[in-house]
Design an enzyme around this catalytic site. Structure first.
Site, PDB file in Angstrom:
ATOM      1  N   GLU A 246     -28.937 -77.122  93.377  1.00 11.67           N
ATOM      2  CA  GLU A 246     -29.474 -78.240  94.178  1.00 11.67           C
ATOM      3  C   GLU A 246     -28.723 -78.385  95.496  1.00 11.67           C
ATOM      4  OE1 GLU A 246     -29.072 -80.899  90.682  1.00 11.67           O
ATOM      5  OE2 GLU A 246     -31.077 -81.578  91.205  1.00 11.67           O
TER       6      GLU A 246
ATOM      7  N   GLU B 246     -30.458 -77.666  83.171  1.00 12.70           N
ATOM      8  CA  GLU B 246     -30.279 -79.028  82.647  1.00 12.70           C
ATOM      9  C   GLU B 246     -30.977 -79.263  81.316  1.00 12.70           C
ATOM     10  OE1 GLU B 246     -30.871 -78.306  85.817  1.00 12.70           O
ATOM     11  OE2 GLU B 246     -29.562 -79.489  87.107  1.00 12.70           O
TER      12      GLU B 246
ATOM     13  N   GLY C 158     -26.572 -78.710  89.614  1.00 12.30           N
ATOM     14  CA  GLY C 158     -26.229 -79.351  90.882  1.00 12.30           C
ATOM     15  C   GLY C 158     -25.789 -78.351  91.949  1.00 12.30           C
TER      16      GLY C 158
ATOM     17  N   ALA D  17     -23.211 -79.990  88.163  1.00 15.03           N
ATOM     18  CA  ALA D  17     -22.471 -81.252  88.051  1.00 15.03           C
ATOM     19  C   ALA D  17     -21.465 -81.093  86.917  1.00 15.03           C
ATOM     20  CB  ALA D  17     -23.441 -82.390  87.751  1.00 15.03           C
TER      21      ALA D  17
HETATM   22  N1  COA Z   1     -19.158 -78.810  84.208  1.00  9.91           N
HETATM   23  C1  COA Z   1     -17.897 -78.858  83.721  1.00  9.91           C
HETATM   24  N2  COA Z   1     -17.157 -77.756  83.482  1.00  9.91           N
HETATM   25  C2  COA Z   1     -17.717 -76.565  83.716  1.00  9.91           C
HETATM   26  C3  COA Z   1     -19.027 -76.432  84.202  1.00  9.91           C
HETATM   27  C4  COA Z   1     -19.753 -77.639  84.455  1.00  9.91           C
HETATM   28  N3  COA Z   1     -20.993 -77.618  84.951  1.00  9.91           N
HETATM   29  N4  COA Z   1     -19.318 -75.112  84.338  1.00  9.91           N
HETATM   30  C5  COA Z   1     -18.218 -74.449  83.943  1.00  9.91           C
HETATM   31  N5  COA Z   1     -17.248 -75.322  83.563  1.00  9.91           N
HETATM   32  C6  COA Z   1     -15.900 -75.028  83.072  1.00  9.91           C
HETATM   33  C7  COA Z   1     -15.888 -74.548  81.641  1.00  9.91           C
HETATM   34  O1  COA Z   1     -15.940 -75.643  80.756  1.00  9.91           O
HETATM   35  C8  COA Z   1     -14.595 -73.800  81.591  1.00  9.91           C
HETATM   36  O2  COA Z   1     -13.532 -74.724  81.514  1.00  9.91           O
HETATM   37  P1  COA Z   1     -12.291 -74.481  80.485  1.00  9.91           P
HETATM   38  O3  COA Z   1     -11.675 -73.183  80.958  1.00  9.91           O
HETATM   39  O4  COA Z   1     -11.419 -75.673  80.700  1.00  9.91           O
HETATM   40  O5  COA Z   1     -12.899 -74.372  79.137  1.00  9.91           O
HETATM   41  C9  COA Z   1     -14.504 -73.151  82.958  1.00  9.91           C
HETATM   42  O6  COA Z   1     -15.352 -73.918  83.808  1.00  9.91           O
HETATM   43  C10 COA Z   1     -14.971 -71.714  82.977  1.00  9.91           C
HETATM   44  O7  COA Z   1     -16.290 -71.668  82.458  1.00  9.91           O
HETATM   45  P2  COA Z   1     -16.708 -70.696  81.218  1.00  9.91           P
HETATM   46  O8  COA Z   1     -17.895 -71.336  80.563  1.00  9.91           O
HETATM   47  O9  COA Z   1     -15.539 -70.389  80.392  1.00  9.91           O
HETATM   48  O10 COA Z   1     -17.150 -69.402  82.049  1.00  9.91           O
HETATM   49  P3  COA Z   1     -18.197 -68.283  81.568  1.00  9.91           P
HETATM   50  O11 COA Z   1     -18.057 -67.179  82.542  1.00  9.91           O
HETATM   51  O12 COA Z   1     -18.034 -67.986  80.134  1.00  9.91           O
HETATM   52  O13 COA Z   1     -19.644 -68.969  81.745  1.00  9.91           O
HETATM   53  C11 COA Z   1     -21.333 -70.267  82.910  1.00  9.91           C
HETATM   54  C12 COA Z   1     -20.100 -69.312  83.022  1.00  9.91           C
HETATM   55  C13 COA Z   1     -21.663 -70.729  84.319  1.00  9.91           C
HETATM   56  C14 COA Z   1     -22.523 -69.505  82.317  1.00  9.91           C
HETATM   57  C15 COA Z   1     -20.968 -71.464  81.999  1.00  9.91           C
HETATM   58  O14 COA Z   1     -19.738 -72.020  82.455  1.00  9.91           O
HETATM   59  C16 COA Z   1     -21.987 -72.570  81.995  1.00  9.91           C
HETATM   60  O15 COA Z   1     -23.017 -72.438  81.371  1.00  9.91           O
HETATM   61  N6  COA Z   1     -21.699 -73.676  82.707  1.00  9.91           N
HETATM   62  C17 COA Z   1     -22.557 -74.841  82.727  1.00  9.91           C
HETATM   63  C18 COA Z   1     -23.737 -74.629  83.642  1.00  9.91           C
HETATM   64  C19 COA Z   1     -24.641 -75.834  83.606  1.00  9.91           C
HETATM   65  O16 COA Z   1     -25.223 -76.180  82.594  1.00  9.91           O
HETATM   66  N7  COA Z   1     -24.754 -76.472  84.768  1.00  9.91           N
HETATM   67  C20 COA Z   1     -25.624 -77.611  84.920  1.00  9.91           C
HETATM   68  C21 COA Z   1     -24.880 -78.856  84.716  1.00  9.91           C
HETATM   69  S1  COA Z   1     -25.975 -80.234  84.950  1.00  9.91           S
END
Ligand code: COA
Length: 259
Positions: A114, A134, A111, A66
């Site tokens: 999910e 989460e 999400g 999400a």
């Molecule tokens: N919601 C909002 N934005 C998200 C996102 C999410 N769930 N997952 C990734 N993004 C965004 C990042 O903020 C970033 O945006 P920016 O370039 O404007 O800063 C972009 O997507 C790229 O992500 P980034 O974190 O730079 O990539 P990465 O390769 O370093 O890391 C992940 C990848 C997936 C490990 C990391 O993005 C992450 O942990 N995301 C969240 C996962 C999460 O907690 N999901 C559950 C949500 S309830």
């Protein structure tokens, strides 16, 4: 129809829905959730759609969860509304009478995991990663993840993933039974299409019966065995049953019409 946050295409009866926010790793914001809901309306209503693939744009992510930015400042009541809306959408995917397959081309987190679990089955690329992170955010899954993860991989493994927020790689997801196949990324969509090409030659009403009966295992309001009896008996009054059994006896290929 066209959608702001999704790419869609219909080819040989297979409707492909691609979540298209690659710069945000295809995170599910409100617009994506609304578009997915409209796309599912299209799936339910368009007779030309025989089956569905859900995937993510770009080489890195299926759906990374999400949209965390939209969580800021939400009250408990707003959180509840979000979960109810998300659960209802994912339930419509799970209950869809047409096969829906997740084609997981990278991160399937929160999400995203999910969403993948609400599909009828999953195929992953070698770079896919799965997790419910989460608890890192002080949250827990709200779109059915606590339930479907237990159903799919068992309570012990699900509890560990939910509580550690650890990601698992594609071979581990295969070993856990979370995905049916792991293939090189460039072969992913063709692999899913080849499975759906087989399914699309079968009797659509019988397929719908399989989905309904198999889903009834986890539906407290339905008795699964009774659902199976109902779906099995209803199949006898279909034209497709006459065609399928007749074709077998006449040693020819059946042509099913979904009637
Ligand atoms: N919601 C909002 N934005 C998200 C996102 C999410 N769930 N997952 C990734 N993004 C965004 C990042 O903020 C970033 O945006 P920016 O370039 O404007 O800063 C972009 O997507 C790229 O992500 P980034 O974190 O730079 O990539 P990465 O390769 O370093 O890391 C992940 C990848 C997936 C490990 C990391 O993005 C992450 O942990 N995301 C969240 C996962 C999460 O907690 N999901 C559950 C949500 S309830």
């Amino acid at each position: 129809m066209s959608y702001g946050t999704l790419l869609t295409s219909l080819e040989n009866g297979i409707f492909t829905i691609t979540v298209n926010r690659p710069d945000k790793l295809n995170a599910l914001n409100k617009d994506v959730m609304n578009d997915l809901s409209s796309a599912m309306d299209e799936v339910y209503n368009n007779q030309e759609i025989r089956s569905v693939i859900i995937t993510g744009a770009g080489p890195k992510s299926f759906v990374a969860g999400a949209d965390i930015g939209e969580f800021i400042g939400l009250s408990a009541n707003e959180g509840k509304a979000l979960a109810i809306k998300g659960q209802s959408l994912f339930q419509r995917i799970e209950d869809c009478s047409k096969p829906v397959v997740a084609s997981i081309n990278g991160f399937a987190l929160g999400g995203g995991c999910e969403l993948a679990m609400s599909c009828h089955f999953r195929v992953a690329a070698e770079n896919a990663k799965f997790g419910q992170p989460e608890v890192n955010l002080g949250l827990l899954p709200g779109y059915g993840g606590t339930q479907r993860l237990v159903q799919l991989i068992g309570k012990g493994r699900a509890m560990e993933l939910l509580m550690t927020a650890n990601m698992i790689d594609a071979p581990t997801a295969l070993q856990y039974g979370l995905v049916n196949y792991v293939v090189p990324q460039e072969e992913l969509l063709n692999k899913v299409r080849s499975i759906l090409d087989i399914i699309n030659t079968k009797a659509p009403l019988a397929i719908a019966g399989c989905i309904k009966a198999a889903n009834a295992v986890w539906n407290e309001k339905l008795d699964g065995y009774e659902t199976e009896i109902n779906e099995f008996s209803a199949a006898f009054s279909t034209e497709d049953m006459k065609e399928g059994t007749g074709a077998f006896l006449e040693k020819r290929k059946p042509v099913f019409k979904g009637r």
